[in-house]
Structure formats: structure tokens, C-alpha cells
Design a protein around this motif. Structure first.
Motif, PDB file in Angstrom:
ATOM      1  N   UNK A  55       0.832  -1.209   0.000  1.00 20.70           N
ATOM      2  CA  UNK A  55       0.000   0.000   0.000  1.00 20.70           C
ATOM      3  C   UNK A  55       0.861   1.252   0.000  1.00 20.70           C
ATOM      4  N   UNK A  56       1.926   1.249   0.765  1.00 20.28           N
ATOM      5  CA  UNK A  56       2.840   2.393   0.767  1.00 20.28           C
ATOM      6  C   UNK A  56       3.499   2.530  -0.602  1.00 20.28           C
ATOM      7  N   UNK A  57       3.922   1.420  -1.190  1.00 20.50           N
ATOM      8  CA  UNK A  57       4.512   1.463  -2.525  1.00 20.50           C
ATOM      9  C   UNK A  57       3.559   2.039  -3.554  1.00 20.50           C
ATOM     10  N   UNK A  59       0.902   4.084  -2.962  1.00 23.20           N
ATOM     11  CA  UNK A  59       0.623   5.501  -2.718  1.00 23.20           C
ATOM     12  C   UNK A  59       1.851   6.380  -2.920  1.00 23.20           C
ATOM     13  N   UNK A  60       3.045   5.774  -2.897  1.00 27.37           N
ATOM     14  CA  UNK A  60       4.277   6.523  -3.161  1.00 27.37           C
ATOM     15  C   UNK A  60       4.719   6.398  -4.619  1.00 27.37           C
ATOM     16  N   UNK A  61       3.926   5.676  -5.417  1.00 30.34           N
ATOM     17  CA  UNK A  61       4.164   5.549  -6.864  1.00 30.34           C
ATOM     18  C   UNK A  61       5.479   4.841  -7.174  1.00 30.34           C
ATOM     19  N   UNK A  62       5.769   3.758  -6.450  1.00 30.07           N
ATOM     20  CA  UNK A  62       7.023   3.023  -6.612  1.00 30.07           C
ATOM     21  C   UNK A  62       6.761   1.681  -7.287  1.00 30.07           C
ATOM     22  N   UNK A  63       7.010   1.608  -8.596  1.00 25.46           N
ATOM     23  CA  UNK A  63       6.761   0.388  -9.360  1.00 25.46           C
ATOM     24  C   UNK A  63       7.595  -0.787  -8.853  1.00 25.46           C
ATOM     25  N   UNK A  64       8.839  -0.541  -8.503  1.00 26.27           N
ATOM     26  CA  UNK A  64       9.689  -1.613  -7.971  1.00 26.27           C
ATOM     27  C   UNK A  64       9.153  -2.146  -6.656  1.00 26.27           C
ATOM     28  N   UNK A  65       8.697  -1.251  -5.793  1.00 24.82           N
ATOM     29  CA  UNK A  65       8.101  -1.673  -4.513  1.00 24.82           C
ATOM     30  C   UNK A  65       6.896  -2.568  -4.767  1.00 24.82           C
ATOM     31  N   UNK A  66       6.073  -2.173  -5.726  1.00 25.80           N
ATOM     32  CA  UNK A  66       4.888  -2.965  -6.055  1.00 25.80           C
ATOM     33  C   UNK A  66       5.313  -4.375  -6.463  1.00 25.80           C
ATOM     34  N   UNK A  88      -8.238  -1.332  -2.337  1.00 26.09           N
ATOM     35  CA  UNK A  88      -9.354  -0.412  -2.146  1.00 26.09           C
ATOM     36  C   UNK A  88      -9.007   0.680  -1.151  1.00 26.09           C
ATOM     37  N   UNK A  89      -8.271   0.327  -0.103  1.00 26.34           N
ATOM     38  CA  UNK A  89      -7.825   1.320   0.873  1.00 26.34           C
ATOM     39  C   UNK A  89      -6.843   2.287   0.213  1.00 26.34           C
ATOM     40  N   UNK A  90      -5.992   1.770  -0.670  1.00 18.34           N
ATOM     41  CA  UNK A  90      -5.048   2.641  -1.387  1.00 18.34           C
ATOM     42  C   UNK A  90      -5.788   3.677  -2.227  1.00 18.34           C
ATOM     43  N   UNK A  91      -6.826   3.243  -2.899  1.00 21.88           N
ATOM     44  CA  UNK A  91      -7.599   4.178  -3.725  1.00 21.88           C
ATOM     45  C   UNK A  91      -8.249   5.235  -2.832  1.00 21.88           C
TER      46      UNK A  91
END
Length: 115
Positions: A55-57, A59-66, A88-91
């Protein structure tokens, strides 16, 4: 259609960080130990910790984290339904930009799911 190849992205990141891991071995050992400790099974399950990290990845827009956290979630037996609920929480928290990366997280999950 996913805008990135999550499996290829993980390989590229690992390949590109290889020399850095050697030149900054103490830093990378420390980072690895911190990750191992933070993500260890505890009062909060390892799977829930990975959902938080994903979720942090997102919301922080980190493709590698995802990519890396989706891989870990697969290993921990996360279902697509669990992933979707967390996304859903991320959205909710991240709005439209998070929604665009939720699509990437779902595509990565599907790409890593055995046929």
C-alpha cells in the motif's frame, strides 16, 4: 495492459543494484536486516505487513516496490481478494494516482500467479 513488466523490473533492479551491493555492503546488510526484522511474523502477521508495504509502494508511486511486495505476498499465500481489498484502501487514501498503480499491482499479481 500493464505499463511495466513486474518480473523484468525486479530482475533489472537486482542487476543494476549488484555493484552497489558490493560497494556499499555494510549499508545493504543493514537495510536487509532492517527489512527482515520489520517484516517478520509478529503480533501483525507477515502477510499483513506486506500488504501495508505494498500500500505504501502504491501511494508513493514506486513500481519496484509494487513488484517486490506482490512477489512476497504470493509467497505468503495472499489471495487476489485480500489484495483487492487492501488496494481499495489505497484508492481511498491516494485517489486517482493510486488507482492507476493499483492496476499495476493487480497486473503484477496476475503475472506471478501460476496458470
Amino acid at each position: 495492459m500493464s505499463s511495466f513488466d513486474s518480473i523484468g523490473l525486479m530482475k533489472s533492479i537486482n542487476d543494476n543494484l549488484g555493484p552497489f551491493r558490493k560497494s556499499q555492503s555494510e549499508t545493504m546488510l543493514g537495510f536487509g536486516q532492517m527489512a527482515k526484522s520489520a517484516m517478520a511474523e509478529g503480533v501483525v502477521s507477515a502477510k499483513n505487513k506486506e500488504l501495508i508495504a505494498l500500500a505504501i509502494g502504491v501511494t508513493q508511486h514506486c513500481a519496484g516496490c509494487i513488484a517486490f511486495h506482490v512477489k512476497a505476498l504470493h509467497r505468503l499465500g495472499c489471495t487476489r481478494a485480500e489484495l483487492e481489498e487492501a488496494m481499495g484502501v489505497c484508492v481511498y487514501m491516494g485517489g486517482g494516482p493510486a488507482l492507476m498503480l493499483v492496476a499495476e499491482a493487480l497486473a503484477a499479481f496476475d503475472a506471478m500467479t501460476p496458470a
